[in-house]
Write a protein that holds these residues in place. Structure first.
Motif, PDB file in Angstrom:
ATOM      1  N   LEU A  40       0.833  -1.209   0.000  1.00 25.75           N
ATOM      2  CA  LEU A  40       0.000   0.000   0.000  1.00 25.75           C
ATOM      3  C   LEU A  40       0.864   1.253   0.000  1.00 25.75           C
ATOM      4  O   LEU A  40       0.534   2.244  -0.661  1.00 25.75           O
ATOM      5  N   HIS A  41       1.969   1.217   0.731  1.00 28.29           N
ATOM      6  CA  HIS A  41       2.875   2.368   0.748  1.00 28.29           C
ATOM      7  C   HIS A  41       3.456   2.610  -0.644  1.00 28.29           C
ATOM      8  O   HIS A  41       3.523   3.751  -1.119  1.00 28.29           O
ATOM      9  N   THR A  42       3.838   1.523  -1.322  1.00 27.42           N
ATOM     10  CA  THR A  42       4.389   1.651  -2.676  1.00 27.42           C
ATOM     11  C   THR A  42       3.333   2.198  -3.634  1.00 27.42           C
ATOM     12  O   THR A  42       3.618   3.076  -4.462  1.00 27.42           O
ATOM     13  N   LEU A  43       2.096   1.711  -3.522  1.00 32.78           N
ATOM     14  CA  LEU A  43       1.030   2.175  -4.407  1.00 32.78           C
ATOM     15  C   LEU A  43       0.645   3.621  -4.112  1.00 32.78           C
ATOM     16  O   LEU A  43       0.274   4.362  -5.032  1.00 32.78           O
ATOM     17  N   GLU A  44       0.753   4.032  -2.866  1.00 33.05           N
ATOM     18  CA  GLU A  44       0.482   5.438  -2.543  1.00 33.05           C
ATOM     19  C   GLU A  44       1.552   6.339  -3.165  1.00 33.05           C
ATOM     20  O   GLU A  44       1.249   7.412  -3.695  1.00 33.05           O
ATOM     21  N   ARG A  45       2.795   5.898  -3.129  1.00 34.92           N
ATOM     22  CA  ARG A  45       3.866   6.657  -3.772  1.00 34.92           C
ATOM     23  C   ARG A  45       3.662   6.715  -5.280  1.00 34.92           C
ATOM     24  O   ARG A  45       3.926   7.745  -5.917  1.00 34.92           O
ATOM     25  N   TYR A  46       3.185   5.612  -5.854  1.00 28.72           N
ATOM     26  CA  TYR A  46       2.900   5.585  -7.291  1.00 28.72           C
ATOM     27  C   TYR A  46       1.826   6.617  -7.639  1.00 28.72           C
ATOM     28  O   TYR A  46       1.985   7.398  -8.587  1.00 28.72           O
ATOM     29  N   ARG A  47       0.736   6.612  -6.887  1.00 27.48           N
ATOM     30  CA  ARG A  47      -0.339   7.571  -7.136  1.00 27.48           C
ATOM     31  C   ARG A  47       0.174   9.007  -7.041  1.00 27.48           C
ATOM     32  O   ARG A  47      -0.118   9.848  -7.902  1.00 27.48           O
ATOM     33  N   THR A  48       0.960   9.288  -6.028  1.00 31.07           N
ATOM     34  CA  THR A  48       1.483  10.643  -5.836  1.00 31.07           C
ATOM     35  C   THR A  48       2.396  11.043  -6.986  1.00 31.07           C
ATOM     36  O   THR A  48       2.318  12.170  -7.502  1.00 31.07           O
ATOM     37  N   ARG A  49       3.242  10.136  -7.413  1.00 31.02           N
ATOM     38  CA  ARG A  49       4.169  10.465  -8.501  1.00 31.02           C
ATOM     39  C   ARG A  49       3.404  10.782  -9.786  1.00 31.02           C
ATOM     40  O   ARG A  49       3.726  11.752 -10.479  1.00 31.02           O
ATOM     41  N   ILE A  50       2.397   9.969 -10.108  1.00 25.55           N
ATOM     42  CA  ILE A  50       1.636  10.218 -11.327  1.00 25.55           C
ATOM     43  C   ILE A  50       0.920  11.553 -11.239  1.00 25.55           C
ATOM     44  O   ILE A  50       0.989  12.383 -12.155  1.00 25.55           O
ATOM     45  N   GLU A  51       0.203  11.787 -10.140  1.00 25.04           N
ATOM     46  CA  GLU A  51      -0.617  12.996 -10.040  1.00 25.04           C
ATOM     47  C   GLU A  51       0.222  14.263  -9.932  1.00 25.04           C
ATOM     48  O   GLU A  51      -0.190  15.322 -10.420  1.00 25.04           O
ATOM     49  N   PRO A 101      -8.012 -15.960  -5.307  1.00 30.82           N
ATOM     50  CA  PRO A 101      -7.927 -17.344  -4.796  1.00 30.82           C
ATOM     51  C   PRO A 101      -7.060 -18.254  -5.664  1.00 30.82           C
ATOM     52  O   PRO A 101      -6.511 -19.241  -5.157  1.00 30.82           O
ATOM     53  N   ASP A 102      -6.941 -17.939  -6.953  1.00 31.50           N
ATOM     54  CA  ASP A 102      -6.075 -18.764  -7.816  1.00 31.50           C
ATOM     55  C   ASP A 102      -4.634 -18.769  -7.315  1.00 31.50           C
ATOM     56  O   ASP A 102      -3.886 -19.717  -7.565  1.00 31.50           O
ATOM     57  N   TYR A 103      -4.239 -17.682  -6.632  1.00 33.90           N
ATOM     58  CA  TYR A 103      -2.879 -17.555  -6.114  1.00 33.90           C
ATOM     59  C   TYR A 103      -2.848 -17.660  -4.589  1.00 33.90           C
ATOM     60  O   TYR A 103      -1.867 -17.261  -3.955  1.00 33.90           O
ATOM     61  N   GLY A 104      -3.938 -18.166  -4.002  1.00 35.06           N
ATOM     62  CA  GLY A 104      -3.990 -18.373  -2.557  1.00 35.06           C
ATOM     63  C   GLY A 104      -4.027 -17.091  -1.757  1.00 35.06           C
ATOM     64  O   GLY A 104      -3.575 -17.046  -0.609  1.00 35.06           O
ATOM     65  N   GLN A 105      -4.600 -16.020  -2.347  1.00 36.56           N
ATOM     66  CA  GLN A 105      -4.601 -14.722  -1.685  1.00 36.56           C
ATOM     67  C   GLN A 105      -6.003 -14.298  -1.239  1.00 36.56           C
ATOM     68  O   GLN A 105      -7.009 -14.673  -1.837  1.00 36.56           O
ATOM     69  N   HIS A 106      -6.034 -13.480  -0.174  1.00 35.05           N
ATOM     70  CA  HIS A 106      -7.278 -12.894   0.312  1.00 35.05           C
ATOM     71  C   HIS A 106      -7.248 -11.363   0.190  1.00 35.05           C
ATOM     72  O   HIS A 106      -8.124 -10.687   0.721  1.00 35.05           O
ATOM     73  N   THR A 107      -6.224 -10.844  -0.502  1.00 36.81           N
ATOM     74  CA  THR A 107      -6.076  -9.409  -0.710  1.00 36.81           C
ATOM     75  C   THR A 107      -5.725  -9.148  -2.168  1.00 36.81           C
ATOM     76  O   THR A 107      -4.931  -9.883  -2.752  1.00 36.81           O
ATOM     77  N   ALA A 108      -6.337  -8.129  -2.753  1.00 38.30           N
ATOM     78  CA  ALA A 108      -6.043  -7.750  -4.136  1.00 38.30           C
ATOM     79  C   ALA A 108      -6.124  -6.232  -4.251  1.00 38.30           C
ATOM     80  O   ALA A 108      -6.687  -5.560  -3.386  1.00 38.30           O
ATOM     81  N   TYR A 109      -5.566  -5.706  -5.346  1.00 35.87           N
ATOM     82  CA  TYR A 109      -5.460  -4.257  -5.522  1.00 35.87           C
ATOM     83  C   TYR A 109      -5.964  -3.883  -6.905  1.00 35.87           C
ATOM     84  O   TYR A 109      -5.482  -4.410  -7.908  1.00 35.87           O
ATOM     85  N   LEU A 110      -6.939  -2.978  -6.946  1.00 37.51           N
ATOM     86  CA  LEU A 110      -7.472  -2.497  -8.220  1.00 37.51           C
ATOM     87  C   LEU A 110      -7.065  -1.039  -8.390  1.00 37.51           C
ATOM     88  O   LEU A 110      -7.515  -0.166  -7.634  1.00 37.51           O
ATOM     89  N   VAL A 111      -6.207  -0.788  -9.378  1.00 36.40           N
ATOM     90  CA  VAL A 111      -5.760   0.573  -9.667  1.00 36.40           C
ATOM     91  C   VAL A 111      -6.684   1.153 -10.738  1.00 36.40           C
ATOM     92  O   VAL A 111      -6.846   0.558 -11.812  1.00 36.40           O
TER      93      VAL A 111
END
Length: 207
Positions: free
Chosen positions: A37-48, A138-148
């Motif tokens: 989440l920290h990395t994705l927040e930095r990504y959002r800030t850099r783009i905007e 679930p295909d990758y055994g995960q319970h968390t995903a990220y939609l940008v």
């Protein structure tokens, strides 16, 4: 006396064999989630703040592949800033997710990037993306995903939020998967915030 000692020994064994591994696992998962989440927040800030005009110019020059242009930029950022080696559109039982990272690690990153243009790629398109990603996780055994969400309009998006009001990023709990919404305003500024209209995205549970 022996009975009390036996109870203490049983409790100690339970704590060491059952509770501690659970605590260690949860701590590791929360730490990994916070890092992403920290990395994705930095990504959002850099783009905007810095890259909107450059990326939008490339998008305008090749709208047919516009989503791939933004996803490639996200893929590059995840590698350079978060050390996540991602794979574009790997095939799994549910189809092809836009970005899957760390396939050789314990916690693969399940991420999709979708354009919102308010027209052909409007609310329904985003909801479709949500439904896709909760199948991929679930295909990758995960319970968390990220939609940008790459918002190429001047509209403000109200996203579904199961967390605390105003907390970033908003997320929805759907079919046992927590989907985080990373909203990125990629359109160069054309409208002041006081004049921008709002769009409330449809509840993914009801579409």
């Amino acid at each position: 006396m022996n009975s009390a000692r036996n109870v203490q020994d049983s409790w100690r064994e339970f704590a060491e064999d059952i509770l501690q591994p659970c605590f260690d696992y949860l701590s590791e998962r929360v730490g990994a989630e916070s890092s992403i989440l920290h990395t994705l927040e930095r990504y959002r800030t850099r783009i905007e703040w810095f890259d909107r005009e450059e990326l939008y110019t490339r998008f305008e020059a090749d709208r047919a592949n516009g989503e791939e242009i933004y996803n490639l930029g996200l893929q590059r950022f995840l590698f350079l800033e978060g050390d996540h080696i991602t794979h574009a559109k790997p095939r799994s039982a549910s189809g092809e997710a836009d970005l899957i990272g760390d396939l050789d690690g314990r916690d693969p990153l399940v991420c999709d990037g979708k354009i919102f243009d308010g027209q052909g790629r409007g609310k329904g398109y985003i909801v479709k993306g949500v439904h896709q990603i909760i199948k991929y996780a679930p295909d990758y055994g995960q319970h968390t995903a990220y939609l940008v969400i790459y918002n190429i309009t001047d509209k403000l998006l109200d996203l579904p939020a199961d967390g605390a009001p105003g907390a970033w990023p908003p997320y929805a709990e759907l079919s046992g998967v927590r989907v985080y919404f990373i909203h990125v305003r990629v359109l160069p500024p054309t409208t002041t915030a006081s004049k921008a209209t709002r769009v409330t995205l449809t509840n993914p549970d009801t579409t």
